[in-house]
Design an enzyme around this catalytic site. Structure first.
Site, PDB file in Angstrom:
ATOM      1  NE  ARG A 157     154.628   5.620 114.296  1.00  0.00           N
ATOM      2  CZ  ARG A 157     154.421   6.901 114.110  1.00  0.00           C
ATOM      3  NH1 ARG A 157     153.186   7.391 114.105  1.00  0.00           N
ATOM      4  NH2 ARG A 157     155.409   7.748 113.941  1.00  0.00           N
ATOM      5  N   GLY A 158     155.405   6.347 117.736  1.00  0.00           N
ATOM      6  CA  GLY A 158     155.573   7.781 117.947  1.00  0.00           C
ATOM      7  C   GLY A 158     155.698   8.006 119.453  1.00  0.00           C
ATOM      8  CB  ALA A 159     158.357   9.626 121.455  1.00  0.00           C
ATOM      9  CG  ASP A 181     161.543   8.547 118.654  1.00  0.00           C
ATOM     10  OD1 ASP A 181     161.760   9.048 117.527  1.00  0.00           O
ATOM     11  OD2 ASP A 181     160.563   7.838 118.922  1.00  0.00           O
ATOM     12  CG  ASN A 224     162.861  12.038 114.606  1.00  0.00           C
ATOM     13  OD1 ASN A 224     161.934  11.620 115.312  1.00  0.00           O
ATOM     14  ND2 ASN A 224     162.656  12.508 113.392  1.00  0.00           N
ATOM     15  CE  LYS A 225     161.289   5.695 112.795  1.00  0.00           C
ATOM     16  NZ  LYS A 225     161.587   4.395 113.472  1.00  0.00           N
ATOM     17  NE  ARG A 271     159.391   0.935 118.928  1.00  0.00           N
ATOM     18  CZ  ARG A 271     159.175   1.818 117.949  1.00  0.00           C
ATOM     19  NH1 ARG A 271     158.040   2.488 117.897  1.00  0.00           N
ATOM     20  NH2 ARG A 271     160.096   2.041 117.034  1.00  0.00           N
ATOM     21  CD  GLN A 290     157.825   4.716 110.661  1.00  0.00           C
ATOM     22  OE1 GLN A 290     158.439   4.673 109.592  1.00  0.00           O
ATOM     23  NE2 GLN A 290     158.303   4.192 111.768  1.00  0.00           N
TER      24      GLN A 290
HETATM   25  O1  MRU Z   1     159.461   4.017 115.119  1.00  0.00           O
HETATM   26  P1  MRU Z   1     158.454   5.088 115.345  1.00  0.00           P
HETATM   27  O2  MRU Z   1     157.427   5.178 114.274  1.00  0.00           O
HETATM   28  O3  MRU Z   1     157.854   5.021 116.743  1.00  0.00           O
HETATM   29  O4  MRU Z   1     159.303   6.436 115.294  1.00  0.00           O
HETATM   30  C1  MRU Z   1     158.632   7.664 115.418  1.00  0.00           C
HETATM   31  C2  MRU Z   1     159.501   8.840 115.229  1.00  0.00           C
HETATM   32  O5  MRU Z   1     160.682   8.728 114.981  1.00  0.00           O
HETATM   33  C3  MRU Z   1     158.865  10.174 115.446  1.00  0.00           C
HETATM   34  O6  MRU Z   1     159.467  11.152 114.648  1.00  0.00           O
HETATM   35  C4  MRU Z   1     159.012  10.584 116.912  1.00  0.00           C
HETATM   36  O7  MRU Z   1     158.559   9.574 117.764  1.00  0.00           O
HETATM   37  C5  MRU Z   1     158.286  11.829 117.221  1.00  0.00           C
HETATM   38  S1  MRU Z   1     156.546  11.603 117.194  1.00  0.00           S
HETATM   39  C6  MRU Z   1     155.768  13.040 117.660  1.00  0.00           C
END
Ligand code: MRU
Length: 348
Positions: free
Chosen positions: A46-48, A237, A247-248, A89, A196
């Site tokens: 996960r993470g963009a 994201d 973002n999250k 996603r 996370q």
């Molecule tokens: O749901 P996730 O864990 O994929 O969400 C991740 C985030 O919100 C991160 O902050 C974002 O992707 C940036 S990662 C460098």
């Protein structure tokens, strides 16, 4: 860093299973594009930026396994693979960027035989990974230069090596600043409901001996008000053309508290996260996730059965609350419509 988030190894995509961290460090060896797409959907990775790199490698893996009689058939089946990944996603811009990058490579080589085209795509997956790593180090340098001496940083979710090809975006800045002797403390929000921050950010920083204090999401306001935080640094994201930041979930509240306390709120993201085709954050799709993430924890029920639950995984921080956006090509300041477009142009 002593772990690898995503790798191509002898015709397999290898991912550290982030659902099992911090308790167990297990690497999954994925043998088909469908397995890789499921891993993105199920949050193995996960993470963009990490999703983008993984999608490139998954598409390449799929291409090597297509049994086709013609190049036209290859193109059709590869488009199907693109749709498979795009459906995993909805919010991370890097996923759609990855699919478009691999598809444009296919379009650029119309005369290659399917096997040769697949080999080109495999090489491209590795290239994208190396580009992401370089982007993280560049963001680290640009972002660390913004900090005014030894700093206490608050971050939300995980924008670290686990969320990228390695090093991280927000955590890349923290790593670069730490190497320069400028990190006195990192406050890591736990990041309800998927944790996370608690599971991944705390793990990464603790492992790299970077001072970290874990707090629950609702404590970040008090930390700022007490004067314990010099800057907030988060990832993203998707960033709209006007600088609105997805973002999250919970990031928006952190930004509001930062503004109320006159604390700079920085967003770190590669230009592959910037979506100039989306004018504002209002039209960024927000993923809605399984209610069980909120009502259950470790198999234990926390809320009454049958209760109505909302579980949006991301929120939008309006551009007016963002002090600067740090990319690999430089630092964007308001007005973002101009500054972001210039940094994206500089990347291509
Ligand atoms: O749901 P996730 O864990 O994929 O969400 C991740 C985030 O919100 C991160 O902050 C974002 O992707 C940036 S990662 C460098």
């Amino acid at each position: 860093m002593s772990f690898e988030t995503v790798a191509w190894n002898a015709g397999e995509v290898v991912l550290i299973d982030q659902r099992r961290l911090p308790g167990e460090e297990i690497y999954l060896r994925l043998k088909t594009a469908v397995e890789v797409a499921e891993a993105i959907r199920d949050m193995v990775v996960r993470g963009a930026p990490a999703i983008g790199v993984t999608a490139c490698m998954g598409l390449a893996l799929g291409a090597t396994q297509l049994e086709v009689k013609s190049r036209a058939e290859f193109n059709e089946r590869f488009a199907d693979l693109g749709r498979l990944f795009a459906a995993t996603r909805p919010t991370a811009r890097n996923l759609f960027w990855a699919v478009a990058r691999m598809q444009s490579l296919v379009a650029a080589h119309p005369d290659k035989a399917p096997g040769d085209m697949a080999a080109i795509l495999v090489a491209e997956g590795e290239r994208v990974k190396q580009e992401d790593l370089r982007a993280c180090h560049a963001m680290g340098r640009h972002g660390a230069a913004l900090l005014e001496g030894p700093s206490r940083i608050l971050t939300h979710c995980n924008a670290g090596g686990l969320a990228t090809a390695g090093y991280g975006t927000a955590l890349g800045i923290i790593r670069a600043a730490h190497a320069a002797g400028n990190i006195t403390m990192v406050y890591a929000d736990e990041t309800r409901p998927f944790l996370q921050g608690a599971r991944l950010t705390a793990w990464e920083l603790h492992r790299d001996l970077i001072p970290v204090t874990l707090i629950t999401d609702s404590m970040s306001g008090l930390m700022m008000r007490r004067g314990n935080v010099d800057a907030v640094v988060v990832g993203s994201d998707r960033i709209a053309a006007n600088g609105d930041v997805a973002n999250k979930i919970g990031t928006y509240l952190v930004a509001v508290a930062a503004r109320d306390n006159n604390i700079p709120f920085y967003v770190a993201a590669p230009t592959t996260t910037v979506d100039l085709d989306t004018p504002t954050g209002d039209t960024i799709p927000i993923e809605e996730r399984d209610p069980d993430e909120i009502t259950m924890m470790g198999g234990v029920r926390l809320a009454p059965e049958g209760i109505q639950v909302a579980n949006p995984a991301f929120d939008i921080t309006p551009a007016r609350l963002v002090t600067a956006i740090i990319t690999e090509t430089g630092v964007a300041r308001p007005p973002y419509t101009e500054s972001l477009a210039a940094l994206v142009a500089a990347a291509s």
